[in-house]
Design an enzyme around this catalytic site. Structure first.
Site, PDB file in Angstrom:
ATOM      1  N   CYS A  81     -15.586  11.995   8.109  1.00 11.68           N
ATOM      2  CA  CYS A  81     -16.141  13.345   8.255  1.00 11.68           C
ATOM      3  C   CYS A  81     -16.827  13.833   6.973  1.00 11.68           C
ATOM      4  CB  CYS A  81     -15.054  14.285   8.764  1.00 11.68           C
ATOM      5  SG  CYS A  81     -15.745  15.721   9.589  1.00 11.68           S
ATOM      6  N   HIS A 111     -10.898  12.406  12.983  1.00 13.29           N
ATOM      7  CA  HIS A 111      -9.609  12.540  12.304  1.00 13.29           C
ATOM      8  C   HIS A 111      -8.571  12.033  13.297  1.00 13.29           C
ATOM      9  CE1 HIS A 111     -11.740  15.044   9.444  1.00 13.29           C
ATOM     10  NE2 HIS A 111     -12.178  15.793  10.432  1.00 13.29           N
TER      11      HIS A 111
END
Ligand code: GLN
Length: 242
Positions: free
Chosen positions: A93, A198
């Site tokens: 990310c 995630h």
């Protein structure tokens, strides 16, 4: 005696908010369970980044934290050398975004230069991509594996010709809504894998964890049977596919 496999967890004080440190712990554990000696080192901004590690892990974080991490990594230079020397970097990310050539930050969407480890660019997009994801990843042997995780990003990432997508999107937004997820690129003797999920991603996806380890070790590894993880994966995949 061969030296232990070294795993570096990069800048947890800045990029630890999404729990992606679990990726480094899983890498360590999967090596240890196979009797391979390994050590996990945590490096914070201001400390020298080792340039001879086998694996590096960058996690997600807020916009300002990711820019602080980017500046510290640029001035240190060790991460780039570490990858060029043969290290494998998993960047999640915010970590993925800062590995690119450029990204936008802040309320005015100022364009800043990234680490240039991946041929990708990130710009802010609407709406924010939030939710469980399911991606199709083709393993090096040509078989397909599913990646599950949770995305939460405002950035939209597009790939240049030097970066290849990691996976294709079955559920979720992925890089930019175009159907691809993540990026993979060889840099010097090493590899950089950028991805949005995630979860953390490696505890949820043991085959991807072993792929990273195999890249770093330069050899294949025997599978580690873990029926409880397989069952959790099955439940998550079923829930997403309805
Ligand atoms: N701040 C970045 C974005 O919103 C990264 C977010 C994250 O790491 N989850 O795109």
């Amino acid at each position: 005696m061969s030296k232990p496999v070294t795993i570096v967890l990069v800048y947890q004080s800045l990029l630890g908010i999404y729990g992606d440190q679990g990726n480094a712990k899983v890498a360590l554990k999967r090596l240890q369970l196979r009797g391979i000696e390994a050590e996990l080192v945590s490096v914070e901004p201001g400390e020298p980044m080792p340039d001879d590690a086998d694996l590096y892990f960058l996690g997600g974080g807020e916009d300002m934290a990711q820019i602080s991490a980017l500046k510290a990594l640029q001035s240190d230079g060790g991460l780039r050398r570490g990858v060029e020397n043969g290290g494998v970097l998993l960047a999640v990310c915010a970590g993925f975004q800062i590995c690119g050539t450029t990204l936008t930050v802040g309320a005015r969407d100022e364009v800043v230069e990234g680490l240039g480890l991946l041929d990708v660019e990130t710009r802010r997009g609407e709406p924010r991509a939030v939710g469980e994801v399911l991606h199709r990843w083709t393993r090096p042997d040509g078989t397909e594996s599913l990646i599950t995780g949770f995305e939460n990003h405002g950035g939209r990432t597009t790939l240049g010709p030097a970066a290849k997508p990691l996976a294709t999107v079955e559920v979720g937004v992925g890089n930019d809504g175009s159907g691809v997820e993540g990026a993979v690129q060889q840099v010097g003797k090493g590899w950089v894998i950028g991805t949005y999920p995630h979860g953390p991603i490696l505890p949820r996806n043991p085959e991807l964890a072993d792929h990273l380890l195999e890249l770093a070790l330069g050899r294949g590894l025997e599978p580690l049977p873990m029926p409880e993880i397989d069952e959790l994966r099955r439940q998550r995949i079923d829930a997403l596919r309805g």
